[in-house]
Design a protein around this motif. Structure first.
Motif, PDB file in Angstrom:
ATOM      1  N   GLU A 141      -5.906 -17.190  -6.831  1.00 29.24           N
ATOM      2  CA  GLU A 141      -6.312 -16.052  -6.556  1.00 29.24           C
ATOM      3  C   GLU A 141      -6.401 -15.583  -7.976  1.00 29.24           C
ATOM      4  N   THR A 170      -4.266 -11.668  -9.513  1.00 30.16           N
ATOM      5  CA  THR A 170      -3.228 -11.556  -8.546  1.00 30.16           C
ATOM      6  C   THR A 170      -2.419 -10.309  -8.245  1.00 30.16           C
ATOM      7  N   GLN A 174       2.037  -9.937  -3.718  1.00 32.73           N
ATOM      8  CA  GLN A 174       2.234 -10.147  -2.353  1.00 32.73           C
ATOM      9  C   GLN A 174       1.525 -10.860  -1.573  1.00 32.73           C
ATOM     10  N   PHE A 175       0.134 -11.013  -1.521  1.00 24.53           N
ATOM     11  CA  PHE A 175      -0.880 -11.552  -0.931  1.00 24.53           C
ATOM     12  C   PHE A 175      -0.513 -13.180  -1.013  1.00 24.53           C
ATOM     13  N   ASN A 219      -9.201 -10.391  -4.475  1.00 23.88           N
ATOM     14  CA  ASN A 219      -8.816  -9.449  -3.729  1.00 23.88           C
ATOM     15  C   ASN A 219      -8.756  -8.192  -4.437  1.00 23.88           C
ATOM     16  N   THR A 269      -2.736  -7.366   0.785  1.00 19.61           N
ATOM     17  CA  THR A 269      -2.299  -6.989  -0.484  1.00 19.61           C
ATOM     18  C   THR A 269      -1.661  -5.648  -0.543  1.00 19.61           C
TER      19      THR A 269
END
Length: 219
Positions: A44, A47, A51-52, A115, A191
Motif C-alpha cells: 500500500e 499507508t 488501519q486498512f 487508498n 480505511t
C-alpha cells in the motif's frame, strides 16, 4: 495539511525493526525470506495510520503486506496498531514512494493499493498524484505479470483522472464502482478516511487496473 510532529516517533520505529523495516533496499528481491514464506506480497503506497493494511492482514493471512509511508508521526500509529494486533504478515517502510524501485525487484510484487491519496487538484501538481503516469511506470516495474492496482478514493476528480491515466497507459480496467458501499462488493476493508466519509454519506469510488506486460522486462 500540516502534520503534527510527535517527538520520539523515529526512535520508537527504530526500536521495532521487525515491523518498521530499516534499510529496505537490503531486502530487495528477498522479501519472502524476511516474511519466512513465499506468499504473495501486496503493498500500500501512502499507508497512513495502517488501519486498512492491518485489517487486510487479519482477513488474509495467506498474503504478506507492506505499507509505505514517509511521515514518521503518521506511521507511528500504524506501528502501535500492528503491535496490538500481533500480526506477523504486515511490515512498514518509512520511505518515499518515489524511491520504490530501490526496495523491490522487477516482478516481486503482486498488488498495489492506493487508498484515499492526496488528489493534488492543481494542474501544476499533477506529477505528485500517485496515479500519474510517472508513478505507473514505477508500479509496472515491480509488479508481476498478474499484478494489478486497486484504487479507492472519495474524490471524483481524482477518480476520473486516474481512470484516464490508467487507460492512457494501456491498462485494462475492472470492477469499477461509482458508489462502493452500495455495490455489494465482498471483503471490503475500510480505511480511517473511508469510515469518516461514509458516515457523512459521501460516495466512495473504486476500480482495479492491470498492466499489459509485453515489454515488462525491457523497462
Amino acid at each position: 495539511m500540516r502534520l503534527r510532529n510527535i517527538p520520539g516517533a523515529k526512535e520508537e520505529m527504530n526500536q521495532n525493526p521487525d515491523i518498521v523495516i530499516g534499510n529496505p533496499s537490503q531486502h530487495k528481491g528477498n522479501w519472502s525470506k524476511l516474511f519466512n514464506n513465499d506468499h504473495p506480497i501486496h503493498i500500500e503506497v501512502g499507508t497512513g495510520k495502517g488501519q486498512f493494511l492491518i485489517g487486510m492482514s487479519m482477513l488474509h493471512p495467506e498474503v504478506n503486506y507492506i505499507g509505505i509511508e514517509k511521515y514518521e508521526s503518521v506511521l507511528l500509529r500504524a506501528l502501535e496498531r500492528t503491535k496490538d494486533s500481533e500480526q506477523e504478515n504486515v511490515k512498514f517502510l518509512n520511505e518515499d514512494v518515489g524511491n520504490i524501485l530501490e526496495f523491490f525487484e522487477p516482478g516481486e510484487i503482486d498488488r498495489v493499493f492506493i487508498n484515499f491519496t492526496d488528489p493534488w487538484p492543481k494542474n501544476r501538481h499533477e506529477k505528485r498524484r500517485l496515479t500519474h503516469k510517472g508513478f505507473l511506470e514505477l508500479y509496472q516495474q515491480i509488479l508481476n505479470e498478474n499484478g494489478d492496482i486497486h484504487l479507492k478514493t472519495d474524490n471524483q476528480g481524482l477518480f476520473e483522472y486516474s481512470l484516464e491515466s490508467f487507460s492512457g497507459y494501456g491498462m485494462s480496467l475492472h470492477n469499477i464502482s461509482l458508489d462502493l458501499h452500495k455495490s455489494g462488493i465482498a471483503g471490503n476493508v475500510m480505511t480511517e478516511y473511508e469510515e469518516r466519509f461514509s458516515r457523512k454519506g459521501m460516495r466512495i469510488y473504486r476500480c482495479e487496473a492491470q498492466f499489459e506486460f509485453k515489454t515488462h522486462r525491457n523497462l
